[in-house]
Design an enzyme around this catalytic site. Structure first.
Site, PDB file in Angstrom:
ATOM      1  N   HIS A   1       0.755  -1.040   0.064  1.00 39.40           N
ATOM      2  CA  HIS A   1       0.095   0.068   0.108  1.00 39.40           C
ATOM      3  C   HIS A   1       0.729   1.292   0.016  1.00 39.40           C
ATOM      4  CE1 HIS A   1      -4.049   1.797   1.306  1.00 39.40           C
ATOM      5  NE2 HIS A   1      -3.552   2.955   0.940  1.00 39.40           N
TER       6      HIS A   1
ATOM      7  N   ASP B   1       1.758   9.349  -5.912  1.00 37.59           N
ATOM      8  CA  ASP B   1       1.920  10.908  -5.958  1.00 37.59           C
ATOM      9  C   ASP B   1       1.835  11.448  -4.401  1.00 37.59           C
ATOM     10  OD1 ASP B   1      -0.869   9.107  -5.873  1.00 37.59           O
ATOM     11  OD2 ASP B   1      -1.383  11.139  -5.284  1.00 37.59           O
TER      12      ASP B   1
ATOM     13  N   HIS C   1      -9.691   1.145  -0.264  1.00 39.39           N
ATOM     14  CA  HIS C   1      -9.671   1.756   0.844  1.00 39.39           C
ATOM     15  C   HIS C   1     -10.896   1.821   1.704  1.00 39.39           C
ATOM     16  CE1 HIS C   1      -6.028   3.546  -1.032  1.00 39.39           C
ATOM     17  NE2 HIS C   1      -5.727   4.353   0.034  1.00 39.39           N
TER      18      HIS C   1
ATOM     19  N   GLU D   1     -11.570   3.385   7.383  1.00 35.13           N
ATOM     20  CA  GLU D   1     -10.497   4.513   7.745  1.00 35.13           C
ATOM     21  C   GLU D   1     -11.227   5.576   8.273  1.00 35.13           C
ATOM     22  OE1 GLU D   1      -8.408   5.884   4.449  1.00 35.13           O
ATOM     23  OE2 GLU D   1      -6.668   6.805   5.517  1.00 35.13           O
TER      24      GLU D   1
ATOM     25  N   ASP E   1       1.757   3.979   3.323  1.00 32.61           N
ATOM     26  CA  ASP E   1       0.723   4.490   2.455  1.00 32.61           C
ATOM     27  C   ASP E   1       1.465   5.567   1.736  1.00 32.61           C
ATOM     28  OD1 ASP E   1      -2.769   5.148   2.710  1.00 32.61           O
ATOM     29  OD2 ASP E   1      -1.265   6.821   2.311  1.00 32.61           O
TER      30      ASP E   1
HETATM   31  N1  HPA Z   1      -7.088   7.186   2.221  1.00 28.73           N
HETATM   32  C1  HPA Z   1      -7.643   7.484   1.239  1.00 28.73           C
HETATM   33  N2  HPA Z   1      -6.772   7.757   0.115  1.00 28.73           N
HETATM   34  C2  HPA Z   1      -5.592   7.978   0.046  1.00 28.73           C
HETATM   35  C3  HPA Z   1      -4.830   7.855   1.407  1.00 28.73           C
HETATM   36  C4  HPA Z   1      -5.660   7.220   2.541  1.00 28.73           C
HETATM   37  O1  HPA Z   1      -5.109   6.989   3.680  1.00 28.73           O
HETATM   38  N3  HPA Z   1      -3.573   8.366   1.406  1.00 28.73           N
HETATM   39  C5  HPA Z   1      -3.477   8.585  -0.142  1.00 28.73           C
HETATM   40  N4  HPA Z   1      -4.591   8.486  -0.577  1.00 28.73           N
HETATM   41 ZN    ZN Z   2      -3.764   4.708   0.980  1.00 27.20          ZN
END
Ligand code: HPA
Ligand code: ZN
Length: 342
Positions: free
Chosen positions: A17, A21, A196, A199, A277
C-alpha cells in the site's frame, strides 16, 4: 528484540500500500522545482503530524500531484520512489496512483499509465526491486471516470506491470454507488482488487465494500475492530488488511500510536501487513514504521516475518514470483529465528 535500526533497516520488506503521488522526496522536488526551499517542501509535501481528519490530510497531496503532469516529471518521481524503496530494503512493492489526476498538461490517461509503467520497469531493472502498479479510481469520481479507470487496468494488465484496481480518497464524503459498475466489471473480468475502507468510516463501510467490490484486500480496514462479526469474516475469508499505522494517527482515527489496533488485529488472526501509505505525506519509511511497532507493541522479527508473508500471500503476482520472494525473506529472517521457521 532487535530494535537496532540497522538490523530493522536491513530486513527485506514487502509493501503493498504505497501512493506514488504522496511519496516525493525533497531531492526529486528540488530536481523538478530547483527554487523550492526545504521549509517550503516540509510545509507543502508533508502533512501535519495531526490532521483534523482524512479530508484535511488528503488536501496536502495536491502539491505532489501538481508536480506530476509531464512525462519528465512522472519519470523522475517514479525513479525517486525506487531509490527510497532500495534504501528501505523493500524487495517487492505495489505502487498505486490515479491516472486521471495526471492529465493537466496534455497527457492522455493511456500515456500516464504507460510512462509510469515503463519508468517503473527501468527502475526494476536497475535496482532489482520487484514491483507492480495498481490503478486507483477516487471516491469523488463519477461513474464514467471510475469505469474509465477500470478499463485502463483491463488494457494494461495484459502486458505491463499493472496488476490491479483500487479505490482511494475520501471515504467519508462519498458512498460507493458511483463505483459499483467499475467494480462489477473488475469482478467479471477477474481483475485483482483492493479498496480503501474502514478508515474515515466504520465497520459498515467495510461491509459495503466487501459486499459490492469483493476485494481480496482492504486498504487500512482498521475500523473493522468496531464489529466482532466483521473480524470473523476477515479471518474466515482471508481478507488481507494493508495497514498503515502512522497514517492512521495522522488522520486522527487514533490519538496515539499505542491506541492503534494493529496488534489486536494481528493477534485476532487477521492477515495484516505493514505499509507507509505515503512516504512524503506521512513522512515515514517502512523501517521507521517497524521500529515504532517494536518500541510500542514489542513486535519482534517474527511479527515482521509473519506480516511480510501475509502481504506476499496477498500480492497480485504469480505463485512462482511469490515463492521466489519468500526465499529472499527466509534467507534473511532465518538468521533470527531459524528453529521456529524450520
Ligand atoms: N486514504 C484514502 N486515500 C488516500 C490515502 C488514504 O489514507 N492516502 C493517499 N490517498
Ligand atoms: Zn492509501
Amino acid at each position: 528484540m532487535e530494535t537496532d535500526p540497522k538490523i530493522i533497516s536491513s530486513l527485506p520488506k514487502i509493501e503493498l500500500h504505497l501512493h506514488l503521488d504522496c511519496s516525493l522526496s525533497l531531492e526529486v522536488v528540488k530536481q523538478l522545482r530547483p527554487h523550492i526551499t526545504e521549509k517550503e517542501y516540509n510545509q507543502s509535501f508533508i502533512a501535519p503530524d495531526k490532521c483534523t481528519d482524512l479530508a484535511t490530510f488528503l488536501r496536502c497531496a495536491s502539491s505532489g500531484i501538481e508536480l506530476m503532469q509531464t512525462e519528465e516529471e512522472l519519470r523522475a518521481v517514479v525513479k525517486d520512489l525506487f531509490v527510497q524503496l532500495k534504501r528501505d530494503n523493500v524487495i517487492y512493492a505495489e505502487i498505486r496512483f490515479a491516472p486521471l489526476q495526471h492529465l493537466g498538461k496534455g497527457l492522455s490517461s493511456e500515456e500516464a499509465v504507460e510512462i509510469v509503467a515503463e519508468s517503473a520497469n527501468d527502475s526494476i531493472n536497475s535496482t532489482g526491486i520487484k514491483a507492480g502498479i495498481i490503478l486507483c479510481t477516487l471516491r469523488h469520481y463519477n461513474e464514467g471516470q471510475s469505469f474509465q479507470t477500470i478499463k485502463l487496468v483491463e488494457r494494461y494488465i495484459k502486458n505491463t506491470i499493472v496488476v490491479g484496481f483500487d479505490i482511494a480518497a475520501n471515504e467519508a464524503g462519498y458512498p460507493i454507488e458511483a463505483h459499483k459498475k467499475a467494480f462489477e466489471y473488475a469482478i467479471k473480468k477477474d481483475i485483482p482488487r483492493t479498496a480503501h475502507a474502514g478508515e474515515a468510516k466504520g465497520a459498515e463501510s467495510v461491509w459495503d465494500t466487501l459486499r459490492y467490490f469483493k476485494p481480496q484486500r482492504i486498504g487500512h480496514g482498521v475500523r473493522s475492530i468496531e464489529d466482532e462479526e466483521l473480524i470473523d469474516f476477515l479471518v474466515n475469508n482471508e481478507i488481507h488488511l494493508e495497514i498503515c499505522p502512522t497514517c492512521n494517527i495522522q488522520t486522527d482515527i487514533y490519538k496515539e500510536y499505542s491506541d492503534h489496533p494493529i496488534d489486536f488485529l494481528y493477534n485476532s488472526g487477521v492477515s495484516v501487513g505493514v505499509n507507509t501509505d505515503a512516504r512524503s505525506l506521512v513522512n515515514v519509511t517502512l523501517t521507521e514504521e517497524y521500529i515504532k511497532l517494536a518500541n510500542v507493541f514489542g513486535w519482534e522479527t517474527e511479527h515482521f516475518y509473519k506480516c511480510s508473508i501475509n502481504s506476499l500471500s496477498h500480492a497480485f503476482i504469480t505463485n512462482d514470483a511469490k515463492e521466489e520472494l519468500k526465499q529472499v525473506l527466509l534467507s534473511r529472517y532465518s538468521t533470527y529465528f531459524v528453529k521456529k521457521i524450520a
